[in-house]
Design an enzyme around this catalytic site. Structure first.
Site, PDB file in Angstrom:
ATOM      1  N   GLU A 146      -1.760 -10.207  -5.742  1.00  0.00           N
ATOM      2  CA  GLU A 146      -1.801 -11.033  -6.958  1.00  0.00           C
ATOM      3  C   GLU A 146      -0.962 -10.398  -8.068  1.00  0.00           C
ATOM      4  O   GLU A 146      -0.169 -11.056  -8.730  1.00  0.00           O
ATOM      5  CB  GLU A 146      -3.242 -11.191  -7.471  1.00  0.00           C
ATOM      6  CG  GLU A 146      -4.167 -11.940  -6.545  1.00  0.00           C
ATOM      7  CD  GLU A 146      -4.899 -11.035  -5.562  1.00  0.00           C
ATOM      8  OE1 GLU A 146      -4.287 -10.088  -5.029  1.00  0.00           O
ATOM      9  OE2 GLU A 146      -6.091 -11.291  -5.320  1.00  0.00           O
TER      10      GLU A 146
ATOM     11  N   CYS B  69      -7.158  -7.211 -10.951  1.00  0.00           N
ATOM     12  CA  CYS B  69      -6.303  -8.407 -10.961  1.00  0.00           C
ATOM     13  C   CYS B  69      -6.866  -9.467 -11.898  1.00  0.00           C
ATOM     14  O   CYS B  69      -6.119 -10.147 -12.605  1.00  0.00           O
ATOM     15  CB  CYS B  69      -6.158  -8.975  -9.551  1.00  0.00           C
ATOM     16  SG  CYS B  69      -5.103  -7.967  -8.485  1.00  0.00           S
TER      17      CYS B  69
ATOM     18  N   GLU C 133       0.832  -1.207   0.000  1.00  0.00           N
ATOM     19  CA  GLU C 133       0.000   0.000   0.000  1.00  0.00           C
ATOM     20  C   GLU C 133       0.871   1.263   0.000  1.00  0.00           C
ATOM     21  O   GLU C 133       2.094   1.193   0.134  1.00  0.00           O
ATOM     22  CB  GLU C 133      -0.943  -0.030   1.207  1.00  0.00           C
ATOM     23  CG  GLU C 133      -1.885  -1.237   1.144  1.00  0.00           C
ATOM     24  CD  GLU C 133      -2.893  -1.293   2.292  1.00  0.00           C
ATOM     25  OE1 GLU C 133      -2.760  -0.527   3.274  1.00  0.00           O
ATOM     26  OE2 GLU C 133      -3.817  -2.122   2.182  1.00  0.00           O
TER      27      GLU C 133
ATOM     28  N   CYS D 147      -2.136  -4.824  -5.397  1.00  0.00           N
ATOM     29  CA  CYS D 147      -2.615  -6.074  -4.784  1.00  0.00           C
ATOM     30  C   CYS D 147      -1.534  -7.157  -4.830  1.00  0.00           C
ATOM     31  O   CYS D 147      -0.680  -7.171  -5.719  1.00  0.00           O
ATOM     32  CB  CYS D 147      -3.824  -6.604  -5.547  1.00  0.00           C
ATOM     33  SG  CYS D 147      -5.286  -5.573  -5.443  1.00  0.00           S
TER      34      CYS D 147
ATOM     35  N   CYS E 139      -9.624  -8.904  -7.016  1.00  0.00           N
ATOM     36  CA  CYS E 139     -10.381  -7.723  -7.468  1.00  0.00           C
ATOM     37  C   CYS E 139     -10.472  -7.722  -8.994  1.00  0.00           C
ATOM     38  O   CYS E 139      -9.763  -8.471  -9.678  1.00  0.00           O
ATOM     39  CB  CYS E 139      -9.729  -6.443  -6.955  1.00  0.00           C
ATOM     40  SG  CYS E 139      -8.276  -5.949  -7.893  1.00  0.00           S
TER      41      CYS E 139
END
Ligand code: THU
Length: 165
Positions: free
Chosen positions: A76, A116, A65, A74, A113
């Site tokens: 992934e 991704c 983040e 993310c 998400c």
């Protein structure tokens, strides 16, 4: 003429990690090991991912983040882009995703998400075989999807967006 275009998806649901085949359990353990590198001070939600490549190599990723929120990435995509950088010729066979939260046990499977999924489907479409996606939280249910296509029907793709030659 009006037509209906439909898509049916299937996900296998397991009550716990111990019900999975051993190689999937192993990938979940590896994804869990990525949780400690998660940088998630803003959400308190750590995500770990592990990719199994065709050559047997395992690539880890964790969410990263940033104070300018959309600048983060993310777990992934961290793993997928790392695989693209370091093993560009290798197909991705399986991805495992796990999470833990400062707010308590994550008992629902963490599903990737939309962004991704879009990244994953482009890779899957270029491969010979589909990618198996294993989704877990920190305990309880595990979901297994046999392809990314099942997670993102009607994804964006267009012959009018050219590929650089
Ligand atoms: N996150 C992931 O890393 N993967 C997912 O599949 C869902 C969400 C991250 C983004 C953000 O750092 C935190 O989880 C909360 O949304």
């Amino acid at each position: 003429m009006k037509k209906t275009i439909s898509h049916t998806s299937e996900i296998q649901s397991f009550d716990s990690v111990s019900e999975l085949p051993p190689q999937f359990q192993d990938l979940i353990t590896k994804a869990e090991s990525a949780l400690k590198s998660s940088y998630s001070p803003y959400s308190g939600f750590s995500v770990g991912s592990a990719l199994l490549l065709k050559n047997g190599e395992v690539i880890l990723g964790s969410n990263q983040e940033n104070i300018a929120y959309p600048s983060g990435l993310c777990a992934e995509r961290v793993a997928i882009f790392s695989a693209g950088t370091n093993f560009s010729e290798e197909e991705i066979e399986t991805i495992a995703i796990v999470a833990k939260s400062i707010h308590g046990e994550v008992t629902n499977p963490v599903t990737p998400c939309g962004a991704c999924r879009q990244v994953m489907i482009e890779i899957e479409s270029s491969q010979t075989n589909p990618i198996t996606v294993i989704m877990h939280g920190s305990s309880g249910t595990v979901w297994v999807s046999k392809s990314v296509g099942d997670l993102i029907p009607f994804y964006f793709s267009s012959p009018h967006v050219g590929r650089a030659k």
